[in-house]
Design an enzyme around this catalytic site. Structure first.
Site, PDB file in Angstrom:
ATOM      1  N   ASP A  32       0.815  -1.222   0.000  1.00 35.67           N
ATOM      2  CA  ASP A  32       0.000   0.000   0.000  1.00 35.67           C
ATOM      3  C   ASP A  32       0.846   1.269   0.000  1.00 35.67           C
ATOM      4  O   ASP A  32       0.334   2.379   0.056  1.00 35.67           O
ATOM      5  CB  ASP A  32      -0.954  -0.003   1.208  1.00 35.67           C
ATOM      6  CG  ASP A  32      -0.209   0.045   2.539  1.00 35.67           C
ATOM      7  OD1 ASP A  32       1.041   0.079   2.533  1.00 35.67           O
ATOM      8  OD2 ASP A  32      -0.860   0.047   3.601  1.00 35.67           O
ATOM      9  N   GLN A  90       9.334  26.303   0.265  1.00 38.31           N
ATOM     10  CA  GLN A  90       8.059  26.852   0.790  1.00 38.31           C
ATOM     11  C   GLN A  90       8.326  27.245   2.247  1.00 38.31           C
ATOM     12  O   GLN A  90       7.943  26.547   3.186  1.00 38.31           O
ATOM     13  CB  GLN A  90       6.946  25.803   0.681  1.00 38.31           C
ATOM     14  CG  GLN A  90       5.590  26.265   1.168  1.00 38.31           C
ATOM     15  CD  GLN A  90       4.833  27.147   0.180  1.00 38.31           C
ATOM     16  OE1 GLN A  90       5.120  27.140  -1.009  1.00 38.31           O
ATOM     17  NE2 GLN A  90       3.897  27.935   0.662  1.00 38.31           N
ATOM     18  N   LYS A 182      16.876  39.522 -15.241  1.00 36.41           N
ATOM     19  CA  LYS A 182      15.887  39.167 -16.264  1.00 36.41           C
ATOM     20  C   LYS A 182      15.161  40.418 -16.725  1.00 36.41           C
ATOM     21  O   LYS A 182      14.712  41.214 -15.907  1.00 36.41           O
ATOM     22  CB  LYS A 182      14.830  38.242 -15.637  1.00 36.41           C
ATOM     23  CG  LYS A 182      15.072  36.780 -15.856  1.00 36.41           C
ATOM     24  CD  LYS A 182      13.849  35.998 -15.364  1.00 36.41           C
ATOM     25  CE  LYS A 182      14.288  34.594 -14.995  1.00 36.41           C
ATOM     26  NZ  LYS A 182      13.255  33.822 -14.350  1.00 36.41           N
ATOM     27  N   ARG A 184      11.959  41.384 -19.259  1.00 35.75           N
ATOM     28  CA  ARG A 184      10.920  40.858 -20.148  1.00 35.75           C
ATOM     29  C   ARG A 184      10.846  41.728 -21.398  1.00 35.75           C
ATOM     30  O   ARG A 184      10.601  42.926 -21.330  1.00 35.75           O
ATOM     31  CB  ARG A 184       9.572  40.810 -19.411  1.00 35.75           C
ATOM     32  CG  ARG A 184       8.478  40.211 -20.248  1.00 35.75           C
ATOM     33  CD  ARG A 184       7.353  39.596 -19.433  1.00 35.75           C
ATOM     34  NE  ARG A 184       7.691  38.345 -18.767  1.00 35.75           N
ATOM     35  CZ  ARG A 184       7.825  37.169 -19.364  1.00 35.75           C
ATOM     36  NH1 ARG A 184       7.692  37.072 -20.663  1.00 35.75           N
ATOM     37  NH2 ARG A 184       8.118  36.096 -18.673  1.00 35.75           N
TER      38      ARG A 184
END
Ligand code: R5P
Length: 287
Positions: A32, A90, A182, A184
């Site tokens: 299981d 997190q 970065k 965009r």
């Protein structure tokens, strides 16, 4: 020392470095999916180290089972040596209603052992969740030694937040450091370039804590090559390589990949250094 099934090669190197032996044990999984562990030698009165990375979830549970088995069998003290600490990304609420997953995992581990040593957690801040029981070590010196042998001219961090780690490598190698920014350009186009450094004619290494999908390294490498870098190396402590990350990186412009042995899900066409000496040093200091 007990070698958890997620970290057996690492545990063997750590035991060798510390001059200690591995306790035989059995780890299996029921049909299981539930885990089962059993120590096959006495550990009563021993200061025991359990080496086990804590991702994915089954490996976190296996660590808890080993620690419980060792406590039950009378180990004098228990240290969790966690090469790759899962859930460290997190570390706070990004949206209301979420779990602080790193805190939940840390509380469970801390309750089951006396101390924790881990390697290059995504954020050092997560160590607070272990209630004073955890410390981290860095594998950057091990990575830097190999990058030096490759003749790297400059070190780049993939973003500003990762700059400190990259800067430590650059200091050891005595080469310049910068981070990538970065911009965009359109809905589909992103430009990634060093904030200040001119990479033309340089062999650069991007140093990060982990490679997961490889997207960060790949985007950076493509653009650095366009900007004139002669070689781009990807170096990270943890090589998670989800999906087809590894072949994708090698096909996509990364010249060499360097990771440590904190997390290796399978055969790896990359260069490897061990983080075990760094963990061993920390364990000797707390012994
Ligand atoms: C991000 O904060 C991390 O330090 C890594 O840059 C990132 O998680 C790498 O992920 P991927 O390989 O999927 O781009």
């Amino acid at each position: 020392m007990v070698a958890g099934s997620a970290s057996a090669p690492f545990a063997t190197r750590l035991a060798t470095t510390l001059g200690t032996t591995l306790v035989p044990g059995e780890a299996k999984r029921f049909p299981d999916g539930e885990g089962y562990v059993r120590l096959l030698a006495p550990v009563k009165g021993h200061d025991l180290i359990v080496a086990q990375s804590t991702a994915p979830d089954a490996n976190l549970v296996e660590l808890l089972l080993w620690l419980d088995a060792a406590r039950e069998a009378g180990a004098r003290s228990l240290t969790a040596a966690i090469p790759y600490l899962g859930y460290a990304r997190q570390d706070r609420l990004f949206q209301p209603g979420e779990a602080i997953s790193s805190r939940a995992a840390a509380r469970a581990i801390a309750a089951a052992c006396d101390r924790v040593v881990t390697v290059d957690p995504h954020k050092e801040e997560v160590l607070q969740f272990f209630g004073g029981k955890a410390r981290s070590v860095t594998a950057v010196p091990q990575l830097a030694a190999t990058l030096g042998a490759w003749g790297v001219d400059a070190i780049l961090a993939p973003d500003k937040g990762a700059r400190d780690r990259a800067a430590s490598a650059a200091t050891l190698l005595r080469v310049p450091v910068d981070h990538l920014e970065k911009t965009r350009l359109s809905a589909t186009e992103v430009r990634m370039a060093p904030k200040e450094m001119d990479v033309r004619g340089k062999r650069v290494a991007i140093v990060d804590d982990l490679i997961a999908s490889g997207g960060t390294m790949l985007t950076a490498a493509r653009q650095l090559k366009q900007q004139g870098a002669t070689a781009v190396y990807a170096a990270a402590t943890h090589g998670l390589f989800t999906g087809n990350a590894l072949p994708g990186l090698l096909a996509g412009g990364i010249d060499r990949i360097l990771v440590t042995d904190t997390w290796l899900p399978g055969p790896c066409s990359c260069d490897l250094v061990s983080a075990a000496p760094a963990v061993a040093e920390a364990l000797k200091l707390v012994a």
